[in-house]
Design a protein around this motif. Sequence first.
Motif, PDB file in Angstrom:
ATOM      1  N   GLU A  32       0.803  -1.218   0.000  1.00  0.00           N
ATOM      2  CA  GLU A  32       0.000   0.000   0.000  1.00  0.00           C
ATOM      3  C   GLU A  32       0.841   1.275   0.000  1.00  0.00           C
ATOM      4  O   GLU A  32       0.423   2.287  -0.563  1.00  0.00           O
ATOM      5  CB  GLU A  32      -0.939   0.008   1.214  1.00  0.00           C
ATOM      6  CG  GLU A  32      -1.985  -1.090   1.188  1.00  0.00           C
ATOM      7  CD  GLU A  32      -2.888  -0.989  -0.040  1.00  0.00           C
ATOM      8  OE1 GLU A  32      -3.231   0.145  -0.438  1.00  0.00           O
ATOM      9  OE2 GLU A  32      -3.235  -2.038  -0.600  1.00  0.00           O
ATOM     10  N   ARG A  33       2.011   1.228   0.614  1.00  0.00           N
ATOM     11  CA  ARG A  33       2.783   2.455   0.788  1.00  0.00           C
ATOM     12  C   ARG A  33       3.908   2.626  -0.227  1.00  0.00           C
ATOM     13  O   ARG A  33       4.381   3.743  -0.451  1.00  0.00           O
ATOM     14  CB  ARG A  33       3.352   2.511   2.203  1.00  0.00           C
ATOM     15  CG  ARG A  33       2.279   2.500   3.282  1.00  0.00           C
ATOM     16  CD  ARG A  33       2.873   2.560   4.663  1.00  0.00           C
ATOM     17  NE  ARG A  33       3.617   3.788   4.846  1.00  0.00           N
ATOM     18  CZ  ARG A  33       4.597   3.932   5.733  1.00  0.00           C
ATOM     19  NH1 ARG A  33       4.989   2.892   6.450  1.00  0.00           N
ATOM     20  NH2 ARG A  33       5.211   5.090   5.864  1.00  0.00           N
ATOM     21  N   LEU A  34       4.337   1.520  -0.850  1.00  0.00           N
ATOM     22  CA  LEU A  34       5.433   1.617  -1.813  1.00  0.00           C
ATOM     23  C   LEU A  34       5.022   1.139  -3.196  1.00  0.00           C
ATOM     24  O   LEU A  34       5.112   1.883  -4.176  1.00  0.00           O
ATOM     25  CB  LEU A  34       6.641   0.822  -1.314  1.00  0.00           C
ATOM     26  CG  LEU A  34       7.866   0.815  -2.239  1.00  0.00           C
ATOM     27  CD1 LEU A  34       8.366   2.238  -2.468  1.00  0.00           C
ATOM     28  CD2 LEU A  34       8.984  -0.045  -1.653  1.00  0.00           C
ATOM     29  N   ILE A  35       4.540  -0.099  -3.298  1.00  0.00           N
ATOM     30  CA  ILE A  35       4.276  -0.680  -4.610  1.00  0.00           C
ATOM     31  C   ILE A  35       3.087  -0.015  -5.287  1.00  0.00           C
ATOM     32  O   ILE A  35       3.165   0.384  -6.460  1.00  0.00           O
ATOM     33  CB  ILE A  35       4.057  -2.200  -4.483  1.00  0.00           C
ATOM     34  CG1 ILE A  35       5.328  -2.867  -3.963  1.00  0.00           C
ATOM     35  CG2 ILE A  35       3.654  -2.802  -5.828  1.00  0.00           C
ATOM     36  CD1 ILE A  35       5.180  -4.339  -3.652  1.00  0.00           C
ATOM     37  N   ARG A  36       1.971   0.120  -4.567  1.00  0.00           N
ATOM     38  CA  ARG A  36       0.782   0.708  -5.196  1.00  0.00           C
ATOM     39  C   ARG A  36       1.014   2.148  -5.663  1.00  0.00           C
ATOM     40  O   ARG A  36       0.629   2.502  -6.783  1.00  0.00           O
ATOM     41  CB  ARG A  36      -0.418   0.626  -4.261  1.00  0.00           C
ATOM     42  CG  ARG A  36      -1.732   1.014  -4.945  1.00  0.00           C
ATOM     43  CD  ARG A  36      -2.903   0.913  -3.987  1.00  0.00           C
ATOM     44  NE  ARG A  36      -3.079  -0.441  -3.477  1.00  0.00           N
ATOM     45  CZ  ARG A  36      -3.706  -1.400  -4.143  1.00  0.00           C
ATOM     46  NH1 ARG A  36      -4.200  -1.161  -5.347  1.00  0.00           N
ATOM     47  NH2 ARG A  36      -3.832  -2.600  -3.613  1.00  0.00           N
ATOM     48  N   PRO A  37       1.613   3.021  -4.850  1.00  0.00           N
ATOM     49  CA  PRO A  37       1.875   4.380  -5.345  1.00  0.00           C
ATOM     50  C   PRO A  37       2.733   4.408  -6.613  1.00  0.00           C
ATOM     51  O   PRO A  37       2.509   5.232  -7.503  1.00  0.00           O
ATOM     52  CB  PRO A  37       2.589   5.050  -4.169  1.00  0.00           C
ATOM     53  CG  PRO A  37       2.075   4.332  -2.968  1.00  0.00           C
ATOM     54  CD  PRO A  37       1.939   2.898  -3.408  1.00  0.00           C
ATOM     55  N   MET A  38       3.730   3.508  -6.708  1.00  0.00           N
ATOM     56  CA  MET A  38       4.539   3.446  -7.925  1.00  0.00           C
ATOM     57  C   MET A  38       3.685   3.031  -9.115  1.00  0.00           C
ATOM     58  O   MET A  38       3.809   3.585 -10.214  1.00  0.00           O
ATOM     59  CB  MET A  38       5.701   2.465  -7.742  1.00  0.00           C
ATOM     60  CG  MET A  38       6.775   2.954  -6.808  1.00  0.00           C
ATOM     61  SD  MET A  38       8.278   1.938  -6.912  1.00  0.00           S
ATOM     62  CE  MET A  38       7.667   0.330  -6.406  1.00  0.00           C
ATOM     63  N   MET A  39       2.816   2.045  -8.902  1.00  0.00           N
ATOM     64  CA  MET A  39       1.937   1.583  -9.976  1.00  0.00           C
ATOM     65  C   MET A  39       0.986   2.691 -10.413  1.00  0.00           C
ATOM     66  O   MET A  39       0.724   2.875 -11.604  1.00  0.00           O
ATOM     67  CB  MET A  39       1.144   0.371  -9.501  1.00  0.00           C
ATOM     68  CG  MET A  39       1.971  -0.866  -9.226  1.00  0.00           C
ATOM     69  SD  MET A  39       2.464  -1.722 -10.749  1.00  0.00           S
ATOM     70  CE  MET A  39       0.883  -2.378 -11.286  1.00  0.00           C
ATOM     71  N   VAL A  40       0.484   3.446  -9.438  1.00  0.00           N
ATOM     72  CA  VAL A  40      -0.459   4.527  -9.754  1.00  0.00           C
ATOM     73  C   VAL A  40       0.219   5.603 -10.587  1.00  0.00           C
ATOM     74  O   VAL A  40      -0.346   6.097 -11.572  1.00  0.00           O
ATOM     75  CB  VAL A  40      -1.036   5.129  -8.456  1.00  0.00           C
ATOM     76  CG1 VAL A  40      -1.764   6.445  -8.741  1.00  0.00           C
ATOM     77  CG2 VAL A  40      -1.995   4.135  -7.795  1.00  0.00           C
ATOM     78  N   ARG A  41       1.448   5.972 -10.230  1.00  0.00           N
ATOM     79  CA  ARG A  41       2.150   7.009 -11.003  1.00  0.00           C
ATOM     80  C   ARG A  41       2.391   6.564 -12.442  1.00  0.00           C
ATOM     81  O   ARG A  41       2.221   7.346 -13.391  1.00  0.00           O
ATOM     82  CB  ARG A  41       3.473   7.362 -10.323  1.00  0.00           C
ATOM     83  CG  ARG A  41       3.318   8.176  -9.057  1.00  0.00           C
ATOM     84  CD  ARG A  41       4.633   8.808  -8.634  1.00  0.00           C
ATOM     85  NE  ARG A  41       5.631   7.808  -8.280  1.00  0.00           N
ATOM     86  CZ  ARG A  41       5.779   7.314  -7.058  1.00  0.00           C
ATOM     87  NH1 ARG A  41       4.982   7.703  -6.082  1.00  0.00           N
ATOM     88  NH2 ARG A  41       6.725   6.419  -6.799  1.00  0.00           N
ATOM     89  N   ALA A  42       2.783   5.314 -12.615  1.00  0.00           N
ATOM     90  CA  ALA A  42       3.001   4.807 -13.969  1.00  0.00           C
ATOM     91  C   ALA A  42       1.693   4.749 -14.743  1.00  0.00           C
ATOM     92  O   ALA A  42       1.637   5.124 -15.928  1.00  0.00           O
ATOM     93  CB  ALA A  42       3.644   3.423 -13.911  1.00  0.00           C
ATOM     94  N   ALA A  43       0.624   4.296 -14.097  1.00  0.00           N
ATOM     95  CA  ALA A  43      -0.676   4.204 -14.771  1.00  0.00           C
ATOM     96  C   ALA A  43      -1.202   5.586 -15.147  1.00  0.00           C
ATOM     97  O   ALA A  43      -1.808   5.759 -16.218  1.00  0.00           O
ATOM     98  CB  ALA A  43      -1.680   3.480 -13.874  1.00  0.00           C
ATOM     99  N   GLU A  44      -0.965   6.566 -14.296  1.00  0.00           N
ATOM    100  CA  GLU A  44      -1.386   7.934 -14.618  1.00  0.00           C
ATOM    101  C   GLU A  44      -0.647   8.454 -15.845  1.00  0.00           C
ATOM    102  O   GLU A  44      -1.241   9.155 -16.685  1.00  0.00           O
ATOM    103  CB  GLU A  44      -1.133   8.850 -13.420  1.00  0.00           C
ATOM    104  CG  GLU A  44      -2.107   8.624 -12.266  1.00  0.00           C
ATOM    105  CD  GLU A  44      -1.758   9.449 -11.048  1.00  0.00           C
ATOM    106  OE1 GLU A  44      -0.616   9.992 -11.001  1.00  0.00           O
ATOM    107  OE2 GLU A  44      -2.592   9.564 -10.136  1.00  0.00           O
ATOM    108  N   ARG A  45       0.640   8.116 -15.961  1.00  0.00           N
ATOM    109  CA  ARG A  45       1.400   8.560 -17.140  1.00  0.00           C
ATOM    110  C   ARG A  45       0.854   7.896 -18.397  1.00  0.00           C
ATOM    111  O   ARG A  45       0.786   8.518 -19.467  1.00  0.00           O
ATOM    112  CB  ARG A  45       2.887   8.211 -16.953  1.00  0.00           C
ATOM    113  CG  ARG A  45       3.762   8.725 -18.093  1.00  0.00           C
ATOM    114  CD  ARG A  45       3.756  10.242 -18.129  1.00  0.00           C
ATOM    115  NE  ARG A  45       4.398  10.766 -19.334  1.00  0.00           N
ATOM    116  CZ  ARG A  45       3.772  10.952 -20.495  1.00  0.00           C
ATOM    117  NH1 ARG A  45       2.484  10.651 -20.628  1.00  0.00           N
ATOM    118  NH2 ARG A  45       4.422  11.445 -21.530  1.00  0.00           N
ATOM    119  N   ILE A  46       0.455   6.639 -18.283  1.00  0.00           N
ATOM    120  CA  ILE A  46      -0.098   5.925 -19.429  1.00  0.00           C
ATOM    121  C   ILE A  46      -1.476   6.476 -19.791  1.00  0.00           C
ATOM    122  O   ILE A  46      -1.810   6.620 -20.969  1.00  0.00           O
ATOM    123  CB  ILE A  46      -0.145   4.418 -19.122  1.00  0.00           C
ATOM    124  CG1 ILE A  46       1.289   3.861 -19.102  1.00  0.00           C
ATOM    125  CG2 ILE A  46      -0.992   3.668 -20.146  1.00  0.00           C
ATOM    126  CD1 ILE A  46       1.402   2.444 -18.613  1.00  0.00           C
TER     127      ILE A  46
END
Length: 239
Positions: A123-137
């Motif tokens: 929740e604190r590391l992996i998901r935020p990284m995934m969200v940032r990448a998905a937002e860029r996409i």
Amino acid sequence: MSPRRPDRRSEPAAKAVLQAALDLCQEIGYAKLSIEGIASRAGVGKNTIYRWWPSKGAVLLDGLLGVWGQSAPFPATGDVVADLKTQMKAAARNLATSPVGEHYRALIGEAQHDPALAEALRERLIRPMMVRAAERIELAKQQGQIRADVDAELATELLYGPVYHRWLLTQRAPEAVRIDTLVDTAFAGLGGGPDNRGGPAAQPDTASTDDRSLRLTPLEVRRVTCTGSGEPDTAEGRV
């Protein structure tokens, strides 16, 4: 749910604890890391650490979070392919050449038998990284650089999965040229690559059976010649 317990804590003392955890993990490895050792290095009492964190893994996670965001920022220049390559190369360099990768691998291992740490890591590391990448996409989809029907989360997994798969299983981060190839290959299907910009679709092979002789192998040609048949002799037991 986070394993962190930030009730009335001293920020200078907390920073000393986090830095001590990062330093010690790099020096002696996660297996030998202990709350006692962290407390001694930070100059605080062991009970002080336990009031704020439930385990050494929770301490290390907070320390890692403090340096992770600075290590591989996500650019947005307008060219999603270039931006992804830039960010993924920075992330791969950090995994391979800095303590960040060692700490992250240790936490992933510890999370396999610590459910609270696993949830916090996700929740604190992996998901935020995934969200940032998905937002860029998603932004690239709006700009027409990626097909509108592409699922951003799935595309993120497609791009980043090979990086972490290689790093976790072989302890080798992908080289820059490998990341270039990975992104270019992925975008050939996502719609942003040079091979997928509205060109004509490939047509199925509709050649009639009368044209089969044009595609016979040399072995089949010899069999046709010897048997005088219009079809190649490929019966079982004659190959």
